[in-house]
Write a protein that holds these residues in place. Structure first.
Motif, mmCIF file in Angstrom:
data_model
loop_
_atom_site.group_PDB
_atom_site.id
_atom_site.type_symbol
_atom_site.label_atom_id
_atom_site.label_comp_id
_atom_site.label_asym_id
_atom_site.label_seq_id
_atom_site.Cartn_x
_atom_site.Cartn_y
_atom_site.Cartn_z
ATOM 1 N N ASP A 264 0.835 -1.205 0.000
ATOM 2 C CA ASP A 264 0.000 0.000 0.000
ATOM 3 C C ASP A 264 0.871 1.257 0.000
ATOM 4 O O ASP A 264 0.619 2.208 -0.734
ATOM 5 C CB ASP A 264 -0.922 -0.006 1.227
ATOM 6 N N ARG B 290 -3.959 -6.081 -2.387
ATOM 7 C CA ARG B 290 -4.056 -5.967 -3.843
ATOM 8 C C ARG B 290 -2.987 -6.841 -4.478
ATOM 9 O O ARG B 290 -1.954 -7.099 -3.884
ATOM 10 C CB ARG B 290 -3.861 -4.514 -4.261
ATOM 11 N N ASN B 291 -3.241 -7.255 -5.711
ATOM 12 C CA ASN B 291 -2.274 -8.132 -6.370
ATOM 13 C C ASN B 291 -1.424 -7.403 -7.403
ATOM 14 O O ASN B 291 -0.770 -8.041 -8.214
ATOM 15 C CB ASN B 291 -2.995 -9.322 -7.014
#
Length: 180
Positions: free
Chosen positions: A5, A43-44
């Protein structure tokens, strides 16, 4: 999750600082980083492999009205602007205290989410939180004349965080609750 992030926010800051967006026909020629809400989610698009970090993002090459790529402008995007974006990433990474604080806060948030039931709570709002938003369609906190939230004593609880210590706030218990 927290480091990913942080890097996505650094990448977005680099794009805002270094990229000249929409230089081609109909808005082409732009970096398109993920638009990040204030919430931190897994998140990927960031991956960590050995000693490398990969960040996936969209880029729109600058084009002309007759569907040709504008080569000089594309070269500027890759040679100058992308270099500046990577420099911003490196500068954010070098701020180790800021990175550690970001990760500590996220780790505390995730642990609290998993332990709310142990406290007999379904939600927690920490004292000092800025709850009003800039507008009805914005997730950003109000900046001017914002009044920080503090839990009334009769509803206040204290929770222990691994990284940031004991914090006081509003403990919302299961049941019917109305917040205005």
């Amino acid at each position: 999750m927290a480091t990913a992030d942080y890097l996505l926010r650094a990448f977005r800051a680099g794009v805002a600082t270094h990229a000249r967006q929409n230089r081609g026909h109909q808005g082409s020629g732009s970096f398109q980083p993920l638009s990040l809400p204030p919430q931190v989610l897994e998140r990927n698009i960031v991956s960590f492999e050995k000693e490398t970090v990969q960040i996936a993002f969209h880029i729109s090459l600058p084009g002309s009205a007759d569907n040709r790529v504008l080569g000089r402008q594309a070269m500027q995007m890759f040679a100058q602007e992308l270099t500046g974006i990577v420099d911003t990433l490196n500068a954010w990474i070098a701020k180790t205290a800021q990175l550690k604080r970001h990760c500590d806060v996220i780790e505390d948030m995730v642990v609290l989410q998993n332990e709310l039931a142990q406290y007999g709570l379904m939600a927690f709002v920490g004292d000092g939180a800025i709850l009003p938003r800039q507008s009805g369609v914005s997730q950003a906190p109000l900046k001017e004349n914002a009044v920080a939230f503090y839990a009334p004593d009769q509803m206040a609880v204290e929770v222990e965080f691994k990284n940031t210590g004991r914090k006081r706030g509003l403990g919302i218990r299961p049941g019917v609750n109305v917040l205005i």
